[in-house]
Write a protein that holds these residues in place. Structure first.
Motif, PDB file in Angstrom:
ATOM      1  N   VAL A 269     -28.922 -38.213  52.474  1.00 25.97           N
ATOM      2  CA  VAL A 269     -29.057 -36.930  51.772  1.00 25.97           C
ATOM      3  C   VAL A 269     -30.498 -36.724  51.310  1.00 25.97           C
ATOM      4  O   VAL A 269     -31.020 -35.614  51.376  1.00 25.97           O
ATOM      5  CB  VAL A 269     -28.108 -36.880  50.559  1.00 25.97           C
ATOM      6  N   HIS A 270     -31.152 -37.805  50.844  1.00 21.89           N
ATOM      7  CA  HIS A 270     -32.481 -37.670  50.251  1.00 21.89           C
ATOM      8  C   HIS A 270     -33.589 -38.304  51.094  1.00 21.89           C
ATOM      9  O   HIS A 270     -34.632 -37.680  51.308  1.00 21.89           O
ATOM     10  CB  HIS A 270     -32.482 -38.292  48.851  1.00 21.89           C
ATOM     11  N   ALA A 293     -33.924 -34.826  59.231  1.00 24.68           N
ATOM     12  CA  ALA A 293     -35.115 -34.104  58.774  1.00 24.68           C
ATOM     13  C   ALA A 293     -34.845 -32.610  58.667  1.00 24.68           C
ATOM     14  O   ALA A 293     -35.314 -31.941  57.727  1.00 24.68           O
ATOM     15  CB  ALA A 293     -36.270 -34.376  59.730  1.00 24.68           C
ATOM     16  N   THR A 294     -34.062 -32.066  59.579  1.00 22.57           N
ATOM     17  CA  THR A 294     -33.743 -30.628  59.567  1.00 22.57           C
ATOM     18  C   THR A 294     -32.964 -30.238  58.316  1.00 22.57           C
ATOM     19  O   THR A 294     -33.141 -29.142  57.771  1.00 22.57           O
ATOM     20  CB  THR A 294     -32.936 -30.251  60.829  1.00 22.57           C
ATOM     21  N   ARG A 295     -32.106 -31.139  57.834  1.00 24.37           N
ATOM     22  CA  ARG A 295     -31.330 -30.804  56.629  1.00 24.37           C
ATOM     23  C   ARG A 295     -32.055 -31.187  55.340  1.00 24.37           C
ATOM     24  O   ARG A 295     -31.472 -31.176  54.257  1.00 24.37           O
ATOM     25  CB  ARG A 295     -29.943 -31.461  56.678  1.00 24.37           C
ATOM     26  N   GLY A 296     -33.344 -31.520  55.459  1.00 22.48           N
ATOM     27  CA  GLY A 296     -34.173 -31.729  54.290  1.00 22.48           C
ATOM     28  C   GLY A 296     -34.359 -33.159  53.847  1.00 22.48           C
ATOM     29  O   GLY A 296     -34.956 -33.423  52.795  1.00 22.48           O
ATOM     30  N   LEU A 324     -42.853 -35.547  65.126  1.00 25.79           N
ATOM     31  CA  LEU A 324     -43.691 -34.811  64.181  1.00 25.79           C
ATOM     32  C   LEU A 324     -43.296 -33.338  64.115  1.00 25.79           C
ATOM     33  O   LEU A 324     -43.241 -32.748  63.028  1.00 25.79           O
ATOM     34  CB  LEU A 324     -45.165 -34.960  64.558  1.00 25.79           C
ATOM     35  N   GLU A 325     -43.027 -32.741  65.258  1.00 27.26           N
ATOM     36  CA  GLU A 325     -42.599 -31.343  65.277  1.00 27.26           C
ATOM     37  C   GLU A 325     -41.266 -31.170  64.556  1.00 27.26           C
ATOM     38  O   GLU A 325     -40.991 -30.106  63.983  1.00 27.26           O
ATOM     39  CB  GLU A 325     -42.482 -30.838  66.717  1.00 27.26           C
ATOM     40  N   GLY A 326     -40.436 -32.211  64.582  1.00 30.83           N
ATOM     41  CA  GLY A 326     -39.126 -32.145  63.938  1.00 30.83           C
ATOM     42  C   GLY A 326     -39.139 -32.486  62.463  1.00 30.83           C
ATOM     43  O   GLY A 326     -38.076 -32.515  61.824  1.00 30.83           O
TER      44      GLY A 326
END
Length: 421
Positions: A269-270, A293-296, A324-326
């Motif tokens: 989650v974090h 990474a997309t979900r923060g 890196l792009e992701g």
């Protein structure tokens, strides 16, 4: 007419197959030639630019995890001193497995310690990998009759590349003494690793030592042959434990270490903080990191700026742009080789062990990682990670995009070699 036409079609198909096989052979030859060139150039560069540098000296730190004491080492000299002290205190048995066991000062110190143990009547069982120690003098790895030695064979099948179950190396590093103390992690045995590599290892004391003892005994009993003693297989009453061992065993087609990583990434989650010596993620692990990474989730990976295996570096670099792009942050460890195999998630979960995030470790080798679900241990692993960041330079997408065309070509051509790394 149809029969004539059919013969023509078959001839065309055969010709097409021959052309395809020939093209594949040419491509493979080109890849191998380029790989050999990259290795040769890197060897010249390392000889020319070699400077002895010391790894950071950090005292081991202990935590208590559900009745077991866990001590984490990031400096090899401290680890080796405590391992040898444990062997010297052995009363019943010593189980030691090392992927690499060098014939240098540190290697001789370990050899003398296990011989001393055997001389006082302790059962000593050793495992070393035959392939990894091909350059070690065979005489060095000969022990007195009182020491039981298993040299894991270099080849166990006529088709080692095709038969993955029979081609995996024994990449584990385990020490268990009397069932009361156990060690596992990334450190091999050798003077280089004592002061010049940044690695991570743990010592476990208490009920959770069973996880390591059982792993060693199962492997030994499966591969020992007829002349070596069978080790006790004790079982355990502890099912719900905060420390568990995940063991990749190719001969049984069992690969839980990969599943352990994927499950932890999925739960994050974090934060997901990873330290790896060799990092070549497969499609599912890459997807897991990018999805997190997309979900923060704060996804960070620490890697050596230049490892001791340049081909692994080149193939790893072919994934940098996608990562890196992701939104995955990449940090390159400076000056010394970082060889650790660790990950922490959300300050609650950690893994420490022998498995790299690459094809060989995840799908080929015998490996062992401890999974530790404990906030104190995870917090300590995060402290180690933050200390490592101080010795790193972050690689940004802007910087990576400026690499030369030649570098991009080498990455693209050699990326298919990931199946061998």
């Amino acid at each position: 007419m149809p029969r004539v036409f059919s013969r023509k079609v078959h001839r065309l198909v055969r010709r097409g197959r021959r052309l395809a096989v020939g093209a594949a052979g040419v491509a493979l030859a080109g890849q191998l030639t380029l790989a050999a060139g990259v290795v040769a150039v890197d060897a010249v560069r390392k000889r020319r630019d070699h400077v002895d540098r010391d790894a950071p000296v950090q005292e081991p730190v202990s935590t208590t995890v559900e009745g077991s004491r866990v001590t984490t080492y990031t400096y090899g000299r401290y680890l080796y001193d405590d391992m040898i002290a444990a062997i010297d205190e052995a009363e019943d048995y010593v189980y030691l497995a090392s992927y690499i066991w060098k014939a240098d000062d540190v290697g001789r110190a370990f050899k003398e310690a296990v011989v001393r143990a055997a001389d006082r009547g302790v059962l000593v069982c050793l495992v070393v990998d035959g392939f990894a120690n091909l350059v070690v003098p065979r005489e060095f790895l000969r022990f007195p009759d009182g020491v039981h030695m298993l040299r894991f064979p270099v080849l166990r099948t006529a088709l080692p590349i095709i038969d993955v179950r029979a081609s995996g190396r024994d990449h584990r590093k385990i020490l268990v003494v009397d069932g009361r103390v156990g060690f596992v992690g990334g450190y091999n045995i050798g003077s280089l690793y004592a002061t010049s590599w940044r690695d991570t290892h743990v010592r476990v004391e208490g009920p959770s030592v069973w996880e390591l003892q059982n792993a060693f005994a199962d492997f030994w009993n499966r591969h020992k042959g007829a002349r070596r003693p069978r080790l006790l297989d004790s079982g355990t009453v502890d099912w719900k434990t905060s420390i568990r061992a995940a063991r990749n065993e190719p001969s049984r087609v069992v690969y839980p270490v990969r599943a352990l990583y994927l499950d932890a990434m999925d739960r994050a989650v974090h934060s997901i903080w990873i330290t790896q010596g060799y990092f070549i993620p497969d499609r599912e692990i890459l997807h897991g990191l990018l999805t997190a990474a997309t979900r923060g989730v704060d996804v960070r990976v620490v890697l050596p700026e230049a490892s001791n295996h340049v081909l692994a570096d080149v193939v790893a670099q072919s994934y940098y742009e996608t990562l890196l792009e992701g939104g995955v942050r990449i940090f390159l460890y400076q000056d010394v080789m970082v060889h650790a195999k660790t990950m922490t998630v959300d300050g609650r979960w950690a893994t420490i062990g022998t498995a790299n995030i690459d094809r060989l470790s995840m799908q080929g080798n015998y490996e062992i990682n401890l999974e530790i679900v404990d906030e104190d241990q995870a917090a300590h692993m995060e402290d180690i990670f933050r200390a490592d960041l101080e010795r790193c330079e972050e690689l940004t997408l802007e910087t990576w995009a400026q690499r030369g065309v030649g570098t991009r070509v080498v990455e693209r051509v050699l990326q298919p070699l990931q199946v061998l790394l």
